[in-house]
Scaffold this motif. Structure first.
Motif, PDB file in Angstrom:
ATOM      1  N   ALA A  71      43.437  75.647 -24.397  1.00 14.52           N
ATOM      2  CA  ALA A  71      42.216  75.342 -25.151  1.00 14.52           C
ATOM      3  C   ALA A  71      40.988  75.911 -24.462  1.00 14.52           C
ATOM      4  O   ALA A  71      40.049  76.388 -25.124  1.00 14.52           O
ATOM      5  CB  ALA A  71      42.086  73.831 -25.331  1.00 14.52           C
ATOM      6  N   ALA A  72      40.991  75.901 -23.124  1.00 13.80           N
ATOM      7  CA  ALA A  72      39.851  76.417 -22.364  1.00 13.80           C
ATOM      8  C   ALA A  72      39.720  77.932 -22.494  1.00 13.80           C
ATOM      9  O   ALA A  72      38.629  78.480 -22.281  1.00 13.80           O
ATOM     10  CB  ALA A  72      39.996  76.033 -20.890  1.00 13.80           C
ATOM     11  N   LEU A  73      40.814  78.590 -22.839  1.00 14.69           N
ATOM     12  CA  LEU A  73      40.802  80.049 -22.978  1.00 14.69           C
ATOM     13  C   LEU A  73      40.449  80.507 -24.400  1.00 14.69           C
ATOM     14  O   LEU A  73      40.284  81.691 -24.643  1.00 14.69           O
ATOM     15  CB  LEU A  73      42.170  80.631 -22.601  1.00 14.69           C
ATOM     16  CG  LEU A  73      42.611  80.454 -21.150  1.00 14.69           C
ATOM     17  CD1 LEU A  73      44.027  80.990 -20.965  1.00 14.69           C
ATOM     18  CD2 LEU A  73      41.647  81.152 -20.199  1.00 14.69           C
ATOM     19  N   GLU A  74      40.337  79.547 -25.306  1.00 16.42           N
ATOM     20  CA  GLU A  74      40.085  79.878 -26.716  1.00 16.42           C
ATOM     21  C   GLU A  74      38.729  80.562 -26.892  1.00 16.42           C
ATOM     22  O   GLU A  74      37.705  80.101 -26.374  1.00 16.42           O
ATOM     23  CB  GLU A  74      40.147  78.603 -27.562  1.00 16.42           C
ATOM     24  CG  GLU A  74      39.835  78.781 -29.034  1.00 16.42           C
ATOM     25  CD  GLU A  74      40.973  79.423 -29.822  1.00 16.42           C
ATOM     26  OE1 GLU A  74      40.719  79.931 -30.932  1.00 16.42           O
ATOM     27  OE2 GLU A  74      42.117  79.409 -29.324  1.00 16.42           O
ATOM     28  N   LEU A 111      45.199  88.088 -24.231  1.00 19.74           N
ATOM     29  CA  LEU A 111      46.573  88.035 -23.735  1.00 19.74           C
ATOM     30  C   LEU A 111      46.669  88.284 -22.234  1.00 19.74           C
ATOM     31  O   LEU A 111      47.609  87.803 -21.589  1.00 19.74           O
ATOM     32  CB  LEU A 111      47.444  89.022 -24.514  1.00 19.74           C
ATOM     33  CG  LEU A 111      47.594  88.698 -26.000  1.00 19.74           C
ATOM     34  CD1 LEU A 111      48.496  89.713 -26.687  1.00 19.74           C
ATOM     35  CD2 LEU A 111      48.138  87.280 -26.213  1.00 19.74           C
ATOM     36  N   SER A 112      45.710  88.983 -21.660  1.00 20.90           N
ATOM     37  CA  SER A 112      45.702  89.150 -20.201  1.00 20.90           C
ATOM     38  C   SER A 112      45.467  87.804 -19.516  1.00 20.90           C
ATOM     39  O   SER A 112      46.080  87.495 -18.487  1.00 20.90           O
ATOM     40  CB  SER A 112      44.621  90.152 -19.778  1.00 20.90           C
ATOM     41  OG  SER A 112      44.929  91.443 -20.261  1.00 20.90           O
ATOM     42  N   LEU A 117      47.696  82.848 -16.811  1.00 18.95           N
ATOM     43  CA  LEU A 117      48.081  81.430 -16.827  1.00 18.95           C
ATOM     44  C   LEU A 117      49.583  81.289 -16.617  1.00 18.95           C
ATOM     45  O   LEU A 117      50.032  80.432 -15.852  1.00 18.95           O
ATOM     46  CB  LEU A 117      47.659  80.796 -18.151  1.00 18.95           C
ATOM     47  CG  LEU A 117      48.103  79.344 -18.392  1.00 18.95           C
ATOM     48  CD1 LEU A 117      47.584  78.428 -17.286  1.00 18.95           C
ATOM     49  CD2 LEU A 117      47.624  78.867 -19.768  1.00 18.95           C
ATOM     50  N   ALA A 118      50.352  82.137 -17.283  1.00 23.32           N
ATOM     51  CA  ALA A 118      51.809  82.081 -17.124  1.00 23.32           C
ATOM     52  C   ALA A 118      52.217  82.383 -15.688  1.00 23.32           C
ATOM     53  O   ALA A 118      53.149  81.760 -15.151  1.00 23.32           O
ATOM     54  CB  ALA A 118      52.468  83.079 -18.081  1.00 23.32           C
ATOM     55  N   LEU A 170      53.435  81.421 -27.448  1.00 16.45           N
ATOM     56  CA  LEU A 170      53.315  82.633 -26.648  1.00 16.45           C
ATOM     57  C   LEU A 170      53.440  82.318 -25.160  1.00 16.45           C
ATOM     58  O   LEU A 170      54.136  83.029 -24.421  1.00 16.45           O
ATOM     59  CB  LEU A 170      51.974  83.326 -26.935  1.00 16.45           C
ATOM     60  CG  LEU A 170      51.850  83.988 -28.307  1.00 16.45           C
ATOM     61  CD1 LEU A 170      50.417  84.470 -28.527  1.00 16.45           C
ATOM     62  CD2 LEU A 170      52.824  85.149 -28.448  1.00 16.45           C
ATOM     63  N   LEU A 171      52.784  81.256 -24.717  1.00 14.60           N
ATOM     64  CA  LEU A 171      52.908  80.853 -23.322  1.00 14.60           C
ATOM     65  C   LEU A 171      54.352  80.464 -23.010  1.00 14.60           C
ATOM     66  O   LEU A 171      54.887  80.812 -21.950  1.00 14.60           O
ATOM     67  CB  LEU A 171      51.953  79.695 -23.020  1.00 14.60           C
ATOM     68  CG  LEU A 171      51.954  79.185 -21.575  1.00 14.60           C
ATOM     69  CD1 LEU A 171      51.585  80.293 -20.592  1.00 14.60           C
ATOM     70  CD2 LEU A 171      50.990  77.995 -21.426  1.00 14.60           C
TER      71      LEU A 171
END
Length: 222
Positions: free
Chosen positions: A14-17, A36-37, A42-43, A66-67
């Motif tokens: 959510a923080a990356l949205e 996506l980078s 994060l992954a 996706l994660l």
């Protein structure tokens, strides 16, 4: 395995949205707003975590899935789990990552290729053709390449978008890696004209099979 909980992972997502990124992605059919980078970063922080991946996938949310595909263990999925998952990969990027990061890396890849090959669901059939392209390029023993060319010649022109793209890839791989069938592959591509007008960025190779085959053969020879 990380100590991250599902709620924490969803909070990180959510923080990356980014609304602008979401608008751009939605034009391509992907309902998420994450660069996506940053998703990959994060992954990398989470590392492989199969239990968390399963929880993320079960949310049904595109970003979470996706994660999940980045942190899962492809070898851990059963055939029935892979079958269920492919049928839930409508967003293009989810489909792309599932096929390339999970299905192709699974020890069950050949079993799934056979299981999915004649499936009525275009998304599932497309995955089978993608797995077939890997076999064509790396280990074609046991494949009836002439029969595959027959199918491509008969079906690719009017196939739905996803299987059409995957069949076109198979056609190109046959032409690239199997010289005795190259002229036939080129002829099929020229006759069907599938992706002949696909917009290609400068410096990139066109996905139109005759151009693709010619370019890759030239590189191999050079």
């Amino acid at each position: 395995m990380s100590d991250m909980t599902l709620d924490q992972a969803l909070g990180e997502l959510a923080a990356l949205e980014d609304p602008k990124m979401r608008a751009a992605n939605e034009k391509r059919g992907d309902d998420h707003g994450i660069n996506l980078s940053r998703m990959r970063a994060l992954a990398k922080k989470i590392k492989t975590d199969q239990p968390l991946a399963l929880e993320l996938w079960s949310t049904g949310e595109t970003a979470a899935r996706l994660l999940a595909l980045l942190i899962c263990r492809p070898r851990a999925f059963s055939a029935d789990e892979l079958d269920a998952m492919i049928r839930e990969t409508d967003p293009p990027k989810v489909n792309d990552w599932f096929v390339n990061y999970v299905a192709k890396k699974s020890p069950l890849a050949e079993q799934m290729r056979v299981r999915w090959f004649d499936d009525a669901d275009p998304t599932v059939a497309a995955a089978a053709w993608s797995l077939t392209s890997v076999r064509i390029a790396k280990d074609a023993e046991g494949l009836d390449l002439d029969h595959l060319l027959d199918l491509i010649e008969a079906q690719m022109k009017d196939a739905p978008k996803r299987p059409q793209w995957s069949m076109n890839e198979a056609l190109a791989q046959i032409g690239i890696h199997h010289p005795t069938l190259r002229l036939r592959a080129l002829a099929i591509g020229e006759r069907l004209q599938v992706l002949a007008d696909y917009p290609t960025a400068p410096g990139c190779t066109s996905p139109f099979a005759p151009i693709w085959i010619g370019e890759m053969v030239r590189r191999q020879a050079g």
